[in-house]
Design an enzyme around this catalytic site. Structure first.
Site, PDB file in Angstrom:
ATOM      1  N   CYS A 108       0.842  -1.188   0.000  1.00  0.00           N
ATOM      2  CA  CYS A 108       0.000   0.000   0.000  1.00  0.00           C
ATOM      3  C   CYS A 108       0.883   1.245   0.000  1.00  0.00           C
ATOM      4  O   CYS A 108       1.790   1.369   0.820  1.00  0.00           O
ATOM      5  CB  CYS A 108      -0.883  -0.048   1.248  1.00  0.00           C
ATOM      6  SG  CYS A 108      -1.569   1.514   1.766  1.00  0.00           S
ATOM      7  N   GLU A 109       0.616   2.142  -0.923  1.00  0.00           N
ATOM      8  CA  GLU A 109       1.451   3.346  -1.006  1.00  0.00           C
ATOM      9  C   GLU A 109       1.200   4.323   0.132  1.00  0.00           C
ATOM     10  O   GLU A 109       1.987   5.231   0.349  1.00  0.00           O
ATOM     11  CB  GLU A 109       1.261   4.040  -2.355  1.00  0.00           C
ATOM     12  CG  GLU A 109      -0.089   4.654  -2.569  1.00  0.00           C
ATOM     13  CD  GLU A 109      -0.263   5.225  -3.971  1.00  0.00           C
ATOM     14  OE1 GLU A 109      -1.016   6.196  -4.093  1.00  0.00           O
ATOM     15  OE2 GLU A 109       0.332   4.701  -4.933  1.00  0.00           O
ATOM     16  N   HIS A 161       0.674   3.365   3.535  1.00  0.00           N
ATOM     17  CA  HIS A 161       1.281   2.926   4.792  1.00  0.00           C
ATOM     18  C   HIS A 161       2.469   1.996   4.578  1.00  0.00           C
ATOM     19  O   HIS A 161       3.106   1.590   5.535  1.00  0.00           O
ATOM     20  CB  HIS A 161       0.234   2.212   5.659  1.00  0.00           C
ATOM     21  CG  HIS A 161      -0.964   3.048   5.934  1.00  0.00           C
ATOM     22  ND1 HIS A 161      -2.148   2.904   5.243  1.00  0.00           N
ATOM     23  CD2 HIS A 161      -1.156   4.062   6.799  1.00  0.00           C
ATOM     24  CE1 HIS A 161      -3.028   3.784   5.680  1.00  0.00           C
ATOM     25  NE2 HIS A 161      -2.452   4.511   6.614  1.00  0.00           N
TER      26      HIS A 161
END
Length: 182
Positions: free
Chosen positions: A71-72, A74
């Site tokens: 996920c960009e 987190h």
């Protein structure tokens, strides 16, 4: 990258001299390079001219292609499966190339919605298909391990291009084969 991992580990209060952590910055850097190797790959390199002439004009489906991404927002993993369908117009794509295209984009910092669209657009561009449908189902660690901590949530996203967008019959056939329709 190794130095940055060392700084992160020290910033959380750990001792880099502790036996279990001595080589962790090096291992973490190597792992992160592997997890984001999609940046080092191109579609042309991966497809490698694996388009084959075919008289088939019926739907081709590659179901349950596992994917792992980060996920960009987190930088936590999301893990799931991708279903890809296309209707060929004279050429079919080598089977493993579909999975490799999924991996190129999954192995980048990503959100699932963009990943779905990137895969569909690439399959459409590479094959010249009449239409492409892509559905991704994934579990997101950013939702499971932190924040709302919902363990059983699954995100589903789709991208329908060409005849998959324009024809309800084509879309329904894809969904029925996947058994995602309720």
């Amino acid at each position: 990258m190794e130095q940055h991992w060392a700084a992160i580990i020290e910033a959380i209060g750990e001792d880099l001299q502790r036996p279990g952590l001595v080589d962790t910055p090096k291992r973490a850097a190597k792992a992160f390079e592997f997890l984001t190797r999609g940046y080092e790959q191109s579609v042309e390199e991966v497809v490698n001219n694996a388009l084959f002439p075919s008289d088939s004009s019926e739907m081709v489906i590659v179901q349950d292609v596992e994917l792992y991404s980060l996920c960009e927002h987190h930088m936590l993993p999301f893990i799931g499966k991708c279903h890809v369908a296309y209707i060929p117009t004279g050429y079919v794509l080598g089977l493993s190339k579909v999975a490799r295209i999924v991996d190129i984009f999954a192995r980048r910092l990503q959100i699932q919605e963009s990943l779905t669209t990137q895969i569909a657009s690439t399959i459409m561009d590479v094959t010249g298909a009449e239409g492409v449908g892509v559905i991704i189902e994934a579990k997101h660690m950013c939702m499971m391990m932190r924040g709302v901590e919902k363990q059983n949530s699954v995100m589903k996203s789709s991208a329908m291009l060409g005849s998959f967008r324009d024809s309800q019959k084509t879309r329904d056939e894809f969904l029925q084969i996947l058994q995602l329709r309720r």
